[in-house]
Design a protein around this motif. Sequence first.
Motif, PDB file in Angstrom:
ATOM      1  N   VAL A 146     -19.881  52.538 -10.132  1.00 52.05           N
ATOM      2  CA  VAL A 146     -19.068  53.045  -9.009  1.00 52.05           C
ATOM      3  C   VAL A 146     -19.873  54.137  -8.163  1.00 52.05           C
ATOM      4  CG1 VAL A 146     -17.127  54.998  -8.366  1.00 52.05           C
ATOM      5  CG2 VAL A 146     -16.726  52.770  -9.957  1.00 52.05           C
ATOM      6  N   GLU A 147     -20.756  54.894  -8.546  1.00 54.94           N
ATOM      7  CA  GLU A 147     -21.619  55.806  -7.879  1.00 54.94           C
ATOM      8  C   GLU A 147     -22.536  54.964  -6.933  1.00 54.94           C
ATOM      9  OE1 GLU A 147     -22.078  59.465 -10.778  1.00 54.94           O
ATOM     10  OE2 GLU A 147     -23.591  58.087 -10.642  1.00 54.94           O
ATOM     11  N   VAL A 148     -23.022  54.025  -7.459  1.00 53.76           N
ATOM     12  CA  VAL A 148     -23.991  52.796  -6.624  1.00 53.76           C
ATOM     13  C   VAL A 148     -23.249  52.655  -5.538  1.00 53.76           C
ATOM     14  CG1 VAL A 148     -25.156  50.827  -6.452  1.00 53.76           C
ATOM     15  CG2 VAL A 148     -25.624  52.521  -8.205  1.00 53.76           C
ATOM     16  N   LEU A 149     -21.680  52.018  -5.787  1.00 56.03           N
ATOM     17  CA  LEU A 149     -21.008  51.375  -4.931  1.00 56.03           C
ATOM     18  C   LEU A 149     -20.673  52.324  -3.750  1.00 56.03           C
ATOM     19  CD1 LEU A 149     -18.581  49.220  -6.722  1.00 56.03           C
ATOM     20  CD2 LEU A 149     -20.161  48.227  -4.962  1.00 56.03           C
ATOM     21  N   LEU A 187     -26.416  44.398  -6.663  1.00 51.92           N
ATOM     22  CA  LEU A 187     -25.737  45.757  -7.451  1.00 51.92           C
ATOM     23  C   LEU A 187     -26.382  45.846  -8.896  1.00 51.92           C
ATOM     24  CD1 LEU A 187     -23.586  47.738  -6.900  1.00 51.92           C
ATOM     25  CD2 LEU A 187     -22.113  46.313  -7.924  1.00 51.92           C
ATOM     26  N   VAL A 188     -26.595  44.867  -9.530  1.00 50.98           N
ATOM     27  CA  VAL A 188     -27.170  45.235 -10.997  1.00 50.98           C
ATOM     28  C   VAL A 188     -28.521  45.751 -10.769  1.00 50.98           C
ATOM     29  CG1 VAL A 188     -28.374  43.731 -12.805  1.00 50.98           C
ATOM     30  CG2 VAL A 188     -25.834  43.187 -12.079  1.00 50.98           C
ATOM     31  N   VAL A 225     -21.405  45.068 -15.109  1.00 46.91           N
ATOM     32  CA  VAL A 225     -21.264  45.188 -13.660  1.00 46.91           C
ATOM     33  C   VAL A 225     -20.361  44.559 -13.007  1.00 46.91           C
ATOM     34  CG1 VAL A 225     -22.685  45.087 -11.438  1.00 46.91           C
ATOM     35  CG2 VAL A 225     -23.747  46.145 -13.777  1.00 46.91           C
ATOM     36  N   TYR A 226     -20.534  43.051 -13.499  1.00 46.98           N
ATOM     37  CA  TYR A 226     -19.510  42.216 -12.981  1.00 46.98           C
ATOM     38  C   TYR A 226     -17.927  42.407 -13.370  1.00 46.98           C
ATOM     39  CZ  TYR A 226     -23.216  39.384 -11.216  1.00 46.98           C
ATOM     40  OH  TYR A 226     -24.524  39.199 -10.469  1.00 46.98           O
ATOM     41  N   GLU A 251     -20.352  37.861  -2.580  1.00 48.33           N
ATOM     42  CA  GLU A 251     -20.763  39.102  -1.819  1.00 48.33           C
ATOM     43  C   GLU A 251     -19.536  39.992  -1.871  1.00 48.33           C
ATOM     44  OE1 GLU A 251     -24.024  37.478   1.220  1.00 48.33           O
ATOM     45  OE2 GLU A 251     -22.236  37.931   2.015  1.00 48.33           O
ATOM     46  N   TYR A 252     -20.061  41.236  -2.146  1.00 48.30           N
ATOM     47  CA  TYR A 252     -18.844  42.225  -2.332  1.00 48.30           C
ATOM     48  C   TYR A 252     -18.973  43.348  -0.869  1.00 48.30           C
ATOM     49  CZ  TYR A 252     -18.087  40.510  -6.737  1.00 48.30           C
ATOM     50  OH  TYR A 252     -18.050  39.731  -8.024  1.00 48.30           O
TER      51      TYR A 252
END
Length: 151
Positions: free
Chosen positions: A33-36, A48-49, A64-65, A88-89
Amino acid sequence: MARASHLPAPWADVRDRFHERGLRWTPQRRTVVEVLAGTRGHVTGAELVERCRARDPKTIPSTVYRTLDALEELGLVRHGHGADGREEYHVGPEAPHGHLYCSACGGSWEIGEPQAQAIVHAFRSARDFQVDLSHVTVVGLCTECRQAAAG
Ligand SMILES: [Zn+2]
Ligand SMILES: [Zn+2]
Ligand SMILES: [Zn+2]
């Protein structure tokens, strides 16, 4: 590294929302969540990973997934598909949109209004089919690549 105690909107209450759904809130999920929360635009699961691994080398891809799936159910991310079909997110509250991909240079562009409405309307009226715009992926050639090919 100091950990931020508060996440910015719309992530501020994500921990409570996980708990409401009976989902555990773990350090790994917090890292995701912090990275997102610091991501703009599109990100693939693999990217993301990687970013999570840069923060926490013990990051497990399946975590992560699974976290992405949960966040999508909560409406915090939305997936579409790249030219190769990879997910893609999209991060944050963003209007649904399609994507154009150039098969020559790899460029990508968003399909916004009014082309998006034209696509939705075309299939609604011709087929009574409701298009999911976030899953509209159109592959072709951009202006520059067509000009380069012609010149
Ligand atoms: Zn999909
Ligand atoms: Zn191109
Ligand atoms: Zn997009």
